[in-house]
Design a protein around this motif. Structure first.
Motif, PDB file in Angstrom:
ATOM      1  N   TYR A 177       0.827  -1.211   0.000  1.00 46.72           N
ATOM      2  CA  TYR A 177       0.000   0.000   0.000  1.00 46.72           C
ATOM      3  C   TYR A 177       0.860   1.259   0.000  1.00 46.72           C
ATOM      4  N   VAL A 178       1.919   1.254   0.804  1.00 46.50           N
ATOM      5  CA  VAL A 178       2.819   2.412   0.845  1.00 46.50           C
ATOM      6  C   VAL A 178       3.489   2.612  -0.511  1.00 46.50           C
ATOM      7  N   ALA A 179       3.918   1.515  -1.142  1.00 42.67           N
ATOM      8  CA  ALA A 179       4.546   1.620  -2.464  1.00 42.67           C
ATOM      9  C   ALA A 179       3.562   2.171  -3.483  1.00 42.67           C
ATOM     10  N   TRP A 180       2.320   1.704  -3.445  1.00 38.42           N
ATOM     11  CA  TRP A 180       1.309   2.229  -4.361  1.00 38.42           C
ATOM     12  C   TRP A 180       1.109   3.721  -4.144  1.00 38.42           C
ATOM     13  N   ALA A 205       3.233   5.884  -2.915  1.00 43.30           N
ATOM     14  CA  ALA A 205       4.405   6.636  -3.347  1.00 43.30           C
ATOM     15  C   ALA A 205       4.457   6.783  -4.861  1.00 43.30           C
ATOM     16  N   VAL A 206       4.074   5.728  -5.570  1.00 34.99           N
ATOM     17  CA  VAL A 206       4.137   5.757  -7.035  1.00 34.99           C
ATOM     18  C   VAL A 206       2.956   6.511  -7.623  1.00 34.99           C
ATOM     19  N   GLU A 207       1.760   6.215  -7.115  1.00 37.51           N
ATOM     20  CA  GLU A 207       0.547   6.794  -7.692  1.00 37.51           C
ATOM     21  C   GLU A 207       0.316   8.223  -7.217  1.00 37.51           C
ATOM     22  N   ASP A 208       0.711   8.528  -5.970  1.00 34.39           N
ATOM     23  CA  ASP A 208       0.515   9.857  -5.390  1.00 34.39           C
ATOM     24  C   ASP A 208      -0.928  10.308  -5.567  1.00 34.39           C
ATOM     25  N   PRO A 209      -1.881   9.602  -4.902  1.00 32.23           N
ATOM     26  CA  PRO A 209      -3.301   9.954  -5.064  1.00 32.23           C
ATOM     27  C   PRO A 209      -3.584  11.364  -4.593  1.00 32.23           C
ATOM     28  N   ALA A 210      -4.671  11.913  -5.111  1.00 31.72           N
ATOM     29  CA  ALA A 210      -5.043  13.296  -4.778  1.00 31.72           C
ATOM     30  C   ALA A 210      -5.240  13.458  -3.287  1.00 31.72           C
ATOM     31  N   GLY A 211      -4.979  14.631  -2.804  1.00 27.60           N
ATOM     32  CA  GLY A 211      -5.109  14.916  -1.373  1.00 27.60           C
ATOM     33  C   GLY A 211      -6.564  15.015  -0.949  1.00 27.60           C
ATOM     34  N   TYR A 212      -6.772  15.490   0.249  1.00 27.65           N
ATOM     35  CA  TYR A 212      -8.108  15.581   0.814  1.00 27.65           C
ATOM     36  C   TYR A 212      -8.797  16.841   0.299  1.00 27.65           C
ATOM     37  N   ALA A 213      -9.911  16.636  -0.416  1.00 24.32           N
ATOM     38  CA  ALA A 213     -10.591  17.751  -1.073  1.00 24.32           C
ATOM     39  C   ALA A 213     -11.112  18.774  -0.071  1.00 24.32           C
ATOM     40  N   PHE A 214     -11.492  18.326   1.119  1.00 22.17           N
ATOM     41  CA  PHE A 214     -12.074  19.229   2.104  1.00 22.17           C
ATOM     42  C   PHE A 214     -11.093  19.590   3.214  1.00 22.17           C
ATOM     43  N   GLY A 215      -9.826  19.210   3.059  1.00 27.31           N
ATOM     44  CA  GLY A 215      -8.882  19.425   4.146  1.00 27.31           C
ATOM     45  C   GLY A 215      -9.087  18.388   5.240  1.00 27.31           C
ATOM     46  N   ARG A 216      -8.353  18.522   6.319  1.00 26.61           N
ATOM     47  CA  ARG A 216      -8.450  17.568   7.418  1.00 26.61           C
ATOM     48  C   ARG A 216      -9.584  17.947   8.374  1.00 26.61           C
ATOM     49  N   PRO A 217     -10.375  16.969   8.825  1.00 26.29           N
ATOM     50  CA  PRO A 217     -11.436  17.274   9.792  1.00 26.29           C
ATOM     51  C   PRO A 217     -10.843  17.507  11.185  1.00 26.29           C
TER      52      PRO A 217
END
Length: 563
Positions: free
Chosen positions: A252-255, A257-269
Motif C-alpha cells: 500500500y505504501v509503495a502504491w 508513493a508511485v501513484e501519489d493519489p489526490a489529497g483531501y478535497a475538504f482538508g483535514r477534519p
C-alpha cells in the motif's frame, strides 16, 4: 419490462446451465467444506450443527436469485463503473493501478475490464458478480464466527442477518462495490488463514497474498489488514502479526508513493468532527442490525454483558483462541468511521450513515455480537432461543429497506435508456465524437458519444428497448451542448430569473452554477428540463442549433452565465 429480464427469458437455459447452477453448486460445496468444531461423540450436537448449516446454505441459495432477479432487477450502472469502462485500459498497468478518487482498485479494474470485453454494457452479469461476492462475505462471516466457538444456530442467525441486509444495499446491488467486497472477503480470508496456533505455515503465506489483494482492491483493505494484525498479535505474538501486516502495508505504501493519489478535497477534519463521525456511524450500524431503537439497545447490552461473561468465565488461552478475531474486528469499527471521516466529512455528518459504511460496520460488529450471545447462552441455556430471535428480528424490516435510496428504479431506468439510446439516435452522427452527453453530477466524464458509437458498432451495446419520450426529448440537449475544458473569456452576469437563448452551432457560453435547461418550442418549454452540473469552468460549445430556456436550479437560486 426491464431489458435484463427480457434477456433472462430469452436465454434462460444458458443462464441456468452456465451461471446459476455453477454458483449454487459452488456455494453449497464451499459451505459444506466448513470445518465444524463439534465433538464426534455428541450425536445430537452434530445433527443440530448440520441442520443449522443446511438451513444457512438453503437461505443463501434462495437469496441469490431473489437478490439478482428480484431486488436488483431495477438496477443499472452508475458513474463509477462507466468511468472504468470508458476511462481505463485493462491492458495498461498504469491504468490498472491508477487511483479511483484516493483509493487503489487494481483487482476490481482487471475483473471489470475482462467482463466488459465479454458482456459489454449488459448489466446482469455484473449484478450476479456483486451479489455472489456479498453472499461469499456472509458465508465467510459464518466461518469466522464458528471458528470462535460460537454455537451453530447463533452463528447461522448472526451471519444470516447480513444476507438480506437492506440497510447495506449499496454493497449488495451496486456493481462497483465489488471493490469494497473484495477487500472484505480477502480480509476475512486472511483472518481465517492466520487464526491458528503454532509457527508459520503455508496457510500464513496464502493469508499474506490475500492481504495484499485486499489493500489493492479498495481503501477498506488497510482496515482489514489492521484487524488481521490485532488478531494475530493477541493470539500468536508480534512476530506473526508483523509477518501478516508488513507485506500488505508495504504494498500500500509503495502504491501511494508511485501513484501519489489526490489529497483531501475538504482538508483535514477536526477531532470533534471525527468523534461525531464515529458516534453517528456506530449508532447507525447498531440501529441497522437491530432494526429498531429498542432492539439496538438490547443488542448493545447483550454485547457488553456477553463479552464480560466470556472474560470472567474463560482462561487467558481460551480467550486468545476464541475472542482474538471477533474483538479485533469489533475494535476496527470506530477506526472505520475515523478513516472515512478523513475524506468524506465535507459531505456532512449524514454521510457517516451511508449504506456502504453501515454494511462494513455490520460485518465488523456481528462476530463479536455472536460471541457475546453465545457466552450468555452457555451460561443460561434457556437464553439461546431469545439470542437467535434478537439477531433475526430485524430481517423482515431490513428486507423492506432495499431500493429505498436516492438512486431508485426511475433513476436507473432513465440512465439505462439515456446511455443505450443516445448512440442509436441520428443526432449522434452529427456531433463531434468528443461530446460528453451526461451532464448530471453523478455521471462519468469519460463517457463520450464516440465511445458509445464504437460500442454500438462492436455489438457491445444492448438494445435500449422502448425509450420514454421524456428521456428521448433531452437527447438534443445532451448532444448539442458539449462541455469543454478551459475558461471562456466573456462577460458574466448573475440573475435569479430564467433566460431564453437561441443558439447556433459554433456558439460558446459558460454556465458556472447548477441549472435546469429546457428546449423551447413556440416560446414554451417543450418537455421536462435537463439538469446541468457544470464541470471545470462550465464552458459549453454548441454543436446543434437549439432554442433553450436556462433556469436556476430552484426558485430564488442564483444563475451565473457568461456569454
Amino acid at each position: 419490462m426491464h431489458y435484463n429480464f427480457h434477456f433472462y427469458l430469452d436465454h434462460r437455459g444458458w443462464l441456468e446451465t452456465r451461471i446459476v447452477q455453477p454458483v449454487v453448486v459452488s456455494t453449497v460445496v464451499a459451505a459444506l467444506s466448513i470445518d465444524e468444531p463439534v465433538a464426534a461423540s455428541a450425536t445430537r450436537a452434530v445433527r443440530s450443527a448440520r441442520l443449522a448449516l443446511a438451513a444457512f446454505v438453503a437461505y443463501v441459495v434462495v437469496a441469490w436469485p431473489v437478490l439478482v432477479f428480484g431486488m436488483g432487477s431495477q438496477r443499472w450502472f452508475r458513474d463509477d463503473e462507466l468511468r472504468i469502462f470508458a476511462g481505463r485500459d485493462g491492458g495498461d498497468i498504469g491504468d490498472i493501478f491508477r487511483a479511483h478518487d484516493v483509493h487503489p482498485i487494481a483487482l476490481p479494474v482487471v475483473v471489470f475490464r475482462l467482463m466488459f470485453n465479454v458482456f459489454g454494457l449488459w448489466f446482469t452479469p455484473y449484478l450476479m458478480l456483486v451479489v455472489t461476492m456479498h453472499l461469499g462475505v456472509a458465508m465467510m462471516l459464518r466461518v469466522v464466527i464458528r471458528r470462535a466457538g460460537v454455537g451453530p444456530w447463533i452463528a447461522t442467525a448472526a451471519a444470516g442477518s447480513l444476507v438480506l441486509f437492506g440497510p447495506g444495499e449499496e454493497n449488495i446491488l451496486w456493481a462497483f462495490q465489488i471493490t469494497l467486497l473484495s477487500s472484505i472477503l480477502l480480509g476475512l480470508t486472511q483472518l481465517v488463514l492466520a487464526d491458528h496456533d503454532g509457527p508459520l505455515t503455508r496457510r500464513d503465506a496464502l493469508g499474506v497474498i490475500a492481504g495484499v489483494g485486499a489493500v489493492m482492491s479498495s481503501g477498506i483493505g488497510p482496515l482489514m489488514v489492521v484487524a488481521v494484525g490485532l488478531a494475530a498479535l493477541a493470539r500468536r505474538g508480534w512476530r506473526i502479526a508483523l509477518f501478516h501486516v508488513a507485506p500488505p502495508a508495504l504494498a500500500y505504501v509503495a502504491w501511494t508513493a508511485v501513484e501519489d493519489p489526490a489529497g483531501y478535497a475538504f482538508g483535514r477534519p477536526t477531532l470533534s468532527v471525527v468523534w461525531e463521525w464515529i458516534r453517528v456511524g456506530q449508532d447507525a450500524t447498531v440501529q441497522a442490525v437491530g432494526g429498531t431503537t429498542v432492539v439496538a439497545l438490547v443488542l448493545t447490552a447483550l454485547l457488553v454483558a456477553g463479552l464480560w461473561q466470556l472474560a470472567r468465565s474463560s482462561t487467558i488461552d481460551d480467550l486468545r483462541r476464541r475472542a482474538s478475531v471477533p474483538v479485533a474486528l469489533l475494535a476496527c469499527g470506530p477506526v472505520l468511521f475515523a478513516l472515512t471521516a478523513q475524506v468524506r466529512w465535507g459531505f456532512g455528518l449524514e454521510e457517516a450513515r451511508a449504506s456502504r459504511y453501515v454494511y462494513i460496520g455490520a460485518v465488523l460488529l456481528l462476530p463479536a455480537l455472536a460471541l457475546a450471545g453465545d457466552a450468555i447462552a452457555r451460561r443460561w441455556r434457556s437464553a439461546m432461543v431469545p439470542v437467535v430471535a434478537l439477531l433475526l428480528v430485524s430481517v423482515p424490516g431490513n428486507i423492506s429497506d432495499f431500493n429505498s435510496s436516492t438512486f431508485d428504479a426511475r433513476y436507473f431506468d432513465a440512465q439505462r435508456q439515456t446511455v443505450l439510446g443516445l448512440a442509436r439516435t441520428d443526432l449522434a452522427e452529427r456531433v463531434p465524437r468528443s461530446v460528453r452527453p451526461l451532464h448530471d453530477p453523478f455521471s462519468a466524464d469519460e463517457v463520450t458519444i464516440g465511445w458509445l458509437l464504437d460500442l454500438r458498432d462492436e455489438g457491445r451495446l444492448p438494445d435500449a428497448g422502448a425509450i420514454d419520450p421524456r428521456v428521448e426529448a433531452l437527447f438534443p440537449l445532451r448532444l448539442g451542448l458539449a462541455q469543454v475544458d478551459g475558461p471562456l473569456v466573456a462577460p458574466c452576469t448573475t440573475r435569479t430569473a430564467p433566460v431564453d437563448l437561441s443558439l447556433n452551432e459554433g456558439d460558446r457560453l459558460a454556465i458556472r452554477t447548477p441549472a435546469l435547461i429546457g428546449l423551447l418550442e413556440s416560446g414554451a418549454v417543450a418537455s421536462r428540463p435537463m439538469y446541468f452540473g457544470p464541470r471545470d469552468q462550465g464552458t459549453i460549445s454548441v454543436e446543434l442549433p437549439l432554442s433553450v430556456r436556462i433556469s436556476p436550479i430552484k426558485p430564488g437560486a442564483k444563475l451565473t452565465m457568461c456569454r
